[in-house]
Design an enzyme around this catalytic site. Structure first.
Site, PDB file in Angstrom:
ATOM      1  N   HIS A 109       0.831  -1.225   0.000  1.00  0.00           N
ATOM      2  CA  HIS A 109       0.000   0.000   0.000  1.00  0.00           C
ATOM      3  C   HIS A 109       0.864   1.273   0.000  1.00  0.00           C
ATOM      4  O   HIS A 109       0.416   2.329   0.438  1.00  0.00           O
ATOM      5  CB  HIS A 109      -0.950   0.049   1.208  1.00  0.00           C
ATOM      6  CG  HIS A 109      -1.683  -1.225   1.466  1.00  0.00           C
ATOM      7  ND1 HIS A 109      -2.941  -1.470   0.991  1.00  0.00           N
ATOM      8  CD2 HIS A 109      -1.302  -2.348   2.127  1.00  0.00           C
ATOM      9  CE1 HIS A 109      -3.337  -2.686   1.361  1.00  0.00           C
ATOM     10  NE2 HIS A 109      -2.355  -3.242   2.048  1.00  0.00           N
ATOM     11  N   GLU A 114       9.823   8.712 -16.496  1.00  0.00           N
ATOM     12  CA  GLU A 114       8.423   9.076 -16.725  1.00  0.00           C
ATOM     13  C   GLU A 114       7.948   8.593 -18.094  1.00  0.00           C
ATOM     14  O   GLU A 114       6.812   8.129 -18.246  1.00  0.00           O
ATOM     15  CB  GLU A 114       8.258  10.597 -16.619  1.00  0.00           C
ATOM     16  CG  GLU A 114       8.508  11.134 -15.225  1.00  0.00           C
ATOM     17  CD  GLU A 114       8.561  12.660 -15.229  1.00  0.00           C
ATOM     18  OE1 GLU A 114       9.690  13.203 -15.310  1.00  0.00           O
ATOM     19  OE2 GLU A 114       7.515  13.291 -15.175  1.00  0.00           O
ATOM     20  N   LYS A 161      16.085  22.142 -10.693  1.00  0.00           N
ATOM     21  CA  LYS A 161      15.395  20.902 -11.030  1.00  0.00           C
ATOM     22  C   LYS A 161      16.271  19.901 -11.760  1.00  0.00           C
ATOM     23  O   LYS A 161      17.084  20.237 -12.608  1.00  0.00           O
ATOM     24  CB  LYS A 161      14.196  21.219 -11.921  1.00  0.00           C
ATOM     25  CG  LYS A 161      13.101  21.953 -11.191  1.00  0.00           C
ATOM     26  CD  LYS A 161      12.274  21.027 -10.349  1.00  0.00           C
ATOM     27  CE  LYS A 161      11.143  20.471 -11.183  1.00  0.00           C
ATOM     28  NZ  LYS A 161      10.307  19.564 -10.422  1.00  0.00           N
ATOM     29  N   SER A 169      14.895  21.985 -15.837  1.00  0.00           N
ATOM     30  CA  SER A 169      13.740  22.832 -16.090  1.00  0.00           C
ATOM     31  C   SER A 169      14.219  24.153 -16.667  1.00  0.00           C
ATOM     32  O   SER A 169      15.269  24.660 -16.285  1.00  0.00           O
ATOM     33  CB  SER A 169      12.990  23.082 -14.782  1.00  0.00           C
ATOM     34  OG  SER A 169      12.211  24.261 -14.878  1.00  0.00           O
TER      35      SER A 169
END
Ligand code: ARG
Length: 459
Positions: A157, A291, A284, A278
């Site tokens: 979980h 992804e 960043k 970024s």
């Protein structure tokens, strides 16, 4: 102008829109090598069975090699008017060798031709997928070996469950990928029957030798039913299904890398090579490759659903709908290969942050099960009672704002009088993982045994 291949009964040529919707050359040119290999085998068979002259077969076979080299070097002029790769190749062969080119299509149809070409292409992709999967497995094995006893939290979980090892977690993916590879191998074995010689749908009256072409093209045998041979695309659906399952596994691992590389987790540091920055936020470093691997299943599963939808409800045998099989499979295959390669690169580059992993493993009352097991083993409690006592200690530690090993012996005894100081031995994460020695468990020796088995298998 009517079509030079099939225009005998036509007075007028196609509407421009007809040509646009009908043509597949924009994508099926990827089948050129398979098409030419299949045609060369077919021509050799036509000569050996006496259906065409050996000199014609020789001219065809040589001419096809010229066509192949023109395609490979990029000088070939593809024509949309010629619809597809099959007719583009044959038309060029005719330019090159003249009349014998017209004998190549004896005892054959584009229906068995395309079924053959596509099957050979998908067969190669099964092999390529297995190679890509095994390369990723090897990268995972390197990580697993390095971290066979690095402790990290195991989750259910996404809540801290029990300590496990980094190596154990890596090996979980090695197992999943092993099943993925075996799915491609199974699919490959099942699809390895040659449709060539099924002709349009009913077979042919020419005395062809289907065994000969099947063998020449690396098939185990000719497909036994000519209707089935031209009508089904289950081989492509199996490839897509196996690809979808594999992409699902990659997506889960990618998701873990995204989570683990966040500032909140700091379990891993991804390499610069597989990250991006970024344009506005200078600090960043984003896990874009992970992804994108996470996302690839979208198009791969989309292709699977797409082709199932094309095939469902089609009456036997060939319908032009089936031309819509290729782009989906090409895109899914490209996406899967890229995702596997990106994952292999990322895994090779990952730095596991051992201290944050260990700290996280020790937090969240991760050794509560060890405490309950101790009460069973050392104090003779039934497991359900031990579970309850431990739960009270977890509540106490939570109220005190500490972890289980930080409780005093008196506090422990307040939950159950039989607890002694030896309980503290099982509350450490190293002892916890070392104790899970059941087959397939997270104990480092078990993990090393898994690693050894897989290294032998992949050697
Ligand atoms: N381009 C076609 C395809 O991809 C080849 C088969 C055409 N056969 C036919 N009967 N029109 O399916």
């Amino acid at each position: 102008n009517a079509n030079s291949m099939w225009g005998g009964r036509f007075a007028a040529g196609p509407d421009a829109i007809m040509e646009a919707i009908n043509a597949s050359i924009g994508f099926d040119r990827r089948l050129a090598a398979q098409d030419i290999e299949g045609s060369r085998a077919h021509a050799a068979m036509l000569a050996s069975t006496g259906i065409i002259e050996p000199s014609d077969a020789e001219a065809i076979r040589e001419g096809l090699l010229t066509v192949l080299s023109e395609i490979e070097t990029g000088t070939f002029q593809f024509s949309t008017a010629l619809e597809d790769i099959h007719m583009n190749v044959e038309a060029r062969l005719k330019d090159l060798i003249g009349e014998p080119a017209g004998r190549l299509h004896t005892g054959r149809s584009r229906n068995d031709q395309v079924a053959l070409d596509f099957r050979m292409w998908v067969r190669d992709q099964c092999d390529a997928a297995i190679v890509g999967i095994e390369a990723l497995q090897k990268a995972l094995l390197v990580q697993a070996e390095a971290g066979a006893d690095w402790v990290m939290p195991g989750f259910t979980h996404l809540q801290t469950a029990q300590p496990v090892t980094w190596g154990h977690h890596m090996m979980a993916y090695v197992e999943m990928l092993g099943r993925d590879a075996s799915r491609f191998a199974d699919a490959r074995a099942r699809m390895n029957e040659s449709p060539l010689g099924a002709a349009a749908l009913a077979g042919t009256s020419f005395p062809i030798d289907r065994e000969m072409t099947a063998t020449a093209l690396g098939f185990d045998r000719p497909a036994a039913n000519s209707l089935d041979a031209v009508a089904d695309r289950d081989f492509a659906l199996e490839f897509l299904s196996a690809s979808t399952i594999c992409a699902m596994h990659l997506s889960r691992f990618a998701e873990e890398l995204v989570i683990w590389s966040s500032a909140q987790f700091r379990f891993v540091t991804m390499s610069d090579r597989f990250s991006t920055g970024s344009s506005i936020m200078p600090q960043k470093k984003n896990p874009d490759a992970a992804e994108l691997v996470r996302a690839k299943i979208g198009r791969i599963m989309g292709a699977t659903v797409g082709l199932f939808t094309v095939m469902k409800g089609l009456p036997l045998t060939y319908s032009k709908d089936m031309q819509e099989d290729k782009e989906q499979v090409f895109d899914a295959a490209d996406s899967l290969m890229l995702a596997l390669a990106a994952m292999e690169g990322m895994v090779g580059d990952i730095t596991a942050n051992v201290d944050p992993l260990r700290a996280a493993a020790a937090s969240g009352f991760s050794t509560a099960t060890d405490l309950a097991d101790w009460l069973v083993r050392e104090a003779g409690l039934p497991f359900r009672d031990a579970h309850h006592v431990t739960g009270r200690l977890v509540a106490l530690a939570e109220a005190e704002g500490c972890d289980l090993p930080d409780l005093t012996l008196d506090q422990m005894k307040s939950a159950h009088g039989a607890i002694t100081s030896s309980v503290f031995d099982v509350l450490g994460v190293d002892n916890s993982v070392a104790s899970r020695t059941s087959y397939g468990g997270t104990a480092p020796d078990q993990v090393r045994a898994q690693i050894k088995r897989w290294k032998e298998r992949l050697a």
